[in-house]
Scaffold this active site. Structure first.
Site, PDB file in Angstrom:
ATOM      1  N   ASP A 143       7.820   3.351  -5.187  1.00 41.29           N
ATOM      2  CA  ASP A 143       7.943   4.360  -4.131  1.00 41.29           C
ATOM      3  C   ASP A 143       9.381   4.845  -4.031  1.00 41.29           C
ATOM      4  O   ASP A 143       9.655   5.946  -3.553  1.00 41.29           O
ATOM      5  CB  ASP A 143       7.534   3.791  -2.766  1.00 41.29           C
ATOM      6  CG  ASP A 143       6.031   3.684  -2.627  1.00 41.29           C
ATOM      7  OD1 ASP A 143       5.321   4.358  -3.387  1.00 41.29           O
ATOM      8  OD2 ASP A 143       5.581   2.925  -1.753  1.00 41.29           O
ATOM      9  N   SER A 188       0.831  -1.204   0.000  1.00 43.56           N
ATOM     10  CA  SER A 188       0.000   0.000   0.000  1.00 43.56           C
ATOM     11  C   SER A 188       0.869   1.259   0.000  1.00 43.56           C
ATOM     12  O   SER A 188       1.632   1.502   0.928  1.00 43.56           O
ATOM     13  CB  SER A 188      -0.914  -0.029   1.231  1.00 43.56           C
ATOM     14  OG  SER A 188      -1.611   1.188   1.348  1.00 43.56           O
ATOM     15  N   SER A 189       0.753   2.051  -1.065  1.00 47.09           N
ATOM     16  CA  SER A 189       1.590   3.231  -1.253  1.00 47.09           C
ATOM     17  C   SER A 189       0.777   4.508  -1.093  1.00 47.09           C
ATOM     18  O   SER A 189      -0.371   4.577  -1.533  1.00 47.09           O
ATOM     19  CB  SER A 189       2.206   3.180  -2.652  1.00 47.09           C
ATOM     20  OG  SER A 189       2.653   4.461  -3.032  1.00 47.09           O
ATOM     21  N   PRO A 190       1.388   5.556  -0.506  1.00 47.70           N
ATOM     22  CA  PRO A 190       0.684   6.835  -0.385  1.00 47.70           C
ATOM     23  C   PRO A 190       0.841   7.690  -1.647  1.00 47.70           C
ATOM     24  O   PRO A 190       0.263   8.776  -1.719  1.00 47.70           O
ATOM     25  CB  PRO A 190       1.415   7.495   0.782  1.00 47.70           C
ATOM     26  CG  PRO A 190       2.825   7.022   0.638  1.00 47.70           C
ATOM     27  CD  PRO A 190       2.727   5.602   0.117  1.00 47.70           C
TER      28      PRO A 190
END
Ligand SMILES: *[C@@H]1O[C@H](CO)[C@@H](O)[C@H](O)[C@H]1NC(C)=O
Ligand SMILES: *[C@@H]1O[C@H](CO)[C@@H](O)[C@H](O)[C@H]1NC(C)=O
Ligand SMILES: *[C@@H]1O[C@H](CO)[C@@H](O)[C@H](O)[C@H]1NC(C)=O
Ligand SMILES: *[C@@H]1O[C@H](CO)[C@@H](O)[C@H](O)[C@H]1NC(C)=O
Length: 694
Positions: free
Chosen positions: A382, A269-271
């Site tokens: 990321d 899960s990446s922001p």
């Protein structure tokens, strides 16, 4: 009549006597802000040169009259068992023996912008050129202090639980792997990452808020691998925002209300929600590393125009959801007993039966010795790895990396077989020089407080791995209970890289390549946590598991010590060499420079390298910001070849609504005496300047 009223009143008081005693505490854990490589992206030139946000440890101690647990969330890339062991040792001397392996959980937020070198296993200390004692000591000291503060402040209180959906904060960074999970399983969920924030609110018996812990699955990687200022990133800044809101009269890290934004199953899960794009052309891309035309990097970013704005936006969204959950009527009050259980497991000795979810085939799986696959070195969207490989290739064009990989023996036949789809780059489990490269033994732990179950996991679970784990634990523990809410506390106690589902593993993207113990890593954990869950609900005592090794004394540290500091010629330490502008207003950035010593001499735990001060009507100076504030930046630069003379630059971006008045900037630090090993303290003060209304 009056008597009856009194009796009724007394009865009411007795009836609402809270069940729990609760304490919250916060302490500074900031590591050396200069000269040390940040841990997370593995980028060798991402070497600290100052502070944007300080690192904190946030501790919560809860007791039901019989048992207690301590949950600690730390602003750091990860923690190893050595931190927990050392913290327990420290507490033993200072507190009654109430905290142990079973009831203490230390979970890290996984920020990628803090100094490294605090891990024992060689792989995790490669980018820092070995162990960095001062990072480790700051961490241990701060974690222990936060627990002691929580312990000392315990009072009767209550806990409430809320849940809410939060969109606009995360995307799946390996959606192709996620799609390999069976269709019927994916159909149970609306999204390919978890979007639920689970929050516990703590209040004392008079209803005063004491703090919150929330769990939300997102990487703390809004700051990318070009950042060189210490930062607790999106989760850390969300904590700071919440605490500033609740403690308006306190400096950061000094208030009574403590808000932890803890990590969960954030593996994939990446922001960086704008998604991956080729850096130059801006075209969408997929695989990390130089996968775009003409060798440009494929990286993800967003939602802001640069990484700082992105961090702020993600932090604001997290904070606003958490604050809303605190203000709104909670879903339930948490009541019920507290229990916890812990066991070490040697992952390389475990076996498990697994039914392949796509083919239905029954497989005898086992844990392999640790190994990393080729895509590990390419990094993720990321943060592309320094040693980028073209997808599918076996060699890099980086001589240092080739050197490292040439020293490490090739994987044995057994390893190649065991890791199946993984094309092994580093067989870390077969290499022990100067110390083991990856852990074989990991910590597994569960805690329950009434309906809340905290599943403390030794690494980064992907979205679907986390969902399967919560299901397995709920099946053992929630039998017949109306409400039962399992949460995953990520990167807890041990760090052992990633955990994908066996189906996701097949694709060998970064997360699969970093699933250390092979394709059946997750099934082994499911079996282990089911065992813990069964034991805790049936009150069965488990053995401690294998002994974890302590090789602190054998660690190598190649980081050069600070030789000594000398001031810029014609100056003393602390002299202000660039004075701030005389008048400024909201939105302006005021800058001052000072003659400095190396901040690595002393990271100023519980203190600050800078203050922004306002002259009060009683002609006293009031500190209104420190180096922990978002609005300030502390940047340190070497001014000569041998690093001996240096300068500190302090920036303050004046926030909206700052009171007009007379202000000054101060700088504090330590220098190393020439020819002696001792440190000297110094400080400097700028000329005053005026802040005026806009
Ligand atoms: C990091 O973010 C900055 C903007 O803040 C951008 O210029 C840079 O390209 C990004 N680098 C990577 C590797 O993502
Ligand atoms: C990379 O190495 C693996 C064995 O470790 C081998 O199976 C594979 O064919 C190699 N790939 C290339 C492109 O050389
Ligand atoms: C659980 O087991 C311990 C000893 O193993 C015992 O002291 C305790 O009373 C038991 N608790 C319950 C609720 O059965
Ligand atoms: C581990 O070893 C080091 C060095 O020998 C020692 O200082 C430390 O106390 C040990 N840690 C534990 C938890 O025993």
């Amino acid at each position: 009549m009056r008597l009856r009223l009194l009796v009724l009143l007394l009865f009411c008081i007795a009836a609402v006597q809270p069940l729990y005693r609760i304490g919250v505490g916060i302490a500074d854990i900031t590591g050396p802000p200069t000269d040390v490589t940040f841990m997370g992206y593995g980028k060798l030139d991402e070497i600290g040169m100052g502070i944007h946000l300080r690192q904190f440890s946030r501790a919560f101690v809860i007791e039901d009259g019989i048992s207690r647990i301590a949950f600690v969330s730390v602003d750091t890339s990860m923690v190893g068992d050595n931190v927990k062991m050392e913290v327990l040792k420290k507490l033993k001397g200072k507190l009654p023996v109430l905290y142990d392996e079973d009831n203490l959980m230390i979970s890290s937020t996984h920020t990628h912008s803090t100094p490294g070198g605090h891990m024992l296993y060689t792989l995790f200390d490669l980018s820092t050129f070995g162990y960095v004692p001062i990072t480790f000591l700051s961490l241990v000291k701060g974690v222990a202090l936060s627990i002691m503060r929580a312990h000392d402040k315990m009072e009767y209180g209550r806990m409430f639980l809320s849940r809410g959906e939060l969109l606009g904060v995360s995307i799946n960074r390996s959606p192709q792997s996620y799609l390999l999970n069976p269709e019927n399983e994916r159909a149970e969920y609306e999204y390919d990452v978890d979007k639920t924030m689970v929050q516990v609110k703590f209040e004392n018996e008079f209803g005063t808020p004491m703090g919150v812990i929330n769990w939300y699955a997102v990487h703390a990687t809004s700051m990318n691998n070009t950042n060189k200022l210490v930062s607790s990133d999106n989760l850390g800044y969300a904590s700071v925002m919440f605490e500033q809101k609740m403690n308006p009269d306190n400096l950061i890290g000094k208030g009574h209300f403590v808000a932890a934004f803890a990590s969960a199953n954030e593996g994939d899960s990446s922001p960086n929600i704008k998604g991956p794009r080729c850096q130059i052309t801006g075209n969408p891309c997929d695989i990390p590393g130089p996968s775009c035309e003409s060798d440009e990097q494929c990286v993800a970013s967003g939602p802001g125009k640069d990484m700082k704005e992105s961090t702020k936006i993600i932090a604001e969204r997290l904070f606003e959801k958490a604050f809303e959950l605190m203000k709104n009527k909670p879903e339930i009050e948490i009541t019920g007993p507290i229990k916890s259980i812990h066991q070490y497991v040697d992952m390389t000795k475990e076996e498990v039966e697994y039914t392949d979810l796509n083919t239905g085939e029954l497989i005898q799986g086992r844990g392999c010795k640790p190994a990393l696959g080729h895509t590990f070195s390419a990094g993720t969207t990321d943060g592309p790895g320094l040693f980028s490989f073209d997808a599918g290739s076996n060699s890099s064009n980086n001589p240092l990396w080739n050197l490292v990989t040439n020293v490490i023996p090739n994987p044995s036949k057994e390893q190649i077989q065991c890791h199946t789809k993984k094309s092994i780059l580093l067989s870390t489990g077969e290499f022990n020089y100067p110390n083991p490269w990856s852990p074989n033994i990991v910590s597994t732990q569960l805690a329950m407080i009434g309906p809340l179950i905290i599943i403390c996991v030794p690494g980064e679970f992907t979205t679907m791995s986390g969902r399967r784990l919560r299901k397995v634990v709920a099946k053992e523990m929630c039998n017949g209970r109306v409400l039962c809410i399992p949460v995953i506390a990520g990167l807890c106690n041990t760090y052992s890289d990633y955990i994908t589902t066996p189906e996701e593993y097949e694709l060998q993207r970064y997360e699969g390549a970093s699933t250390l113990y092979g394709p059946y890593t997750l099934p082994i954990y499911l079996k282990q946590y089911a065992k813990l869950a069964y034991a805790i609900s049936k009150n069965i005592t488990l053995d401690r598991g294998p002994e974890i090794p302590n090789f602190t004394s054998k660690t190598l540290s190649l980081i050069r010590p600070v030789l000594y500091d000398i001031p810029l010629s014609g100056h003393s330490f602390g002299d202000c060499t660039l004075q701030p502008t005389s008048i400024a207003t909201w939105g302006d950035t005021v800058i001052a420079k000072f003659v400095a010593g190396n901040p690595r001499n002393n990271p100023m735990l519980e203190m600050t390298f800078l203050t922004i001060e306002r002259l009060e009507s009683d002609s006293m100076w009031k500190i209104i910001a420190t180096d922990a504030n978002w609005e300030t930046e502390f940047i340190w630069r070497k001014k000569s070849f041998f690093w001996l003379t240096s300068e500190a630059e302090i920036k303050w971006t004046i926030p909206k609504n700052t009171k007009p008045g007379v202000y000054r900037i101060r700088h504090f630090g330590y220098f190393k005496h020439f020819g002696r090993r001792t440190l000297g303290r110094y400080y400097g003060t700028s000329q005053t300047f005026s802040v005026i209304d806009k």
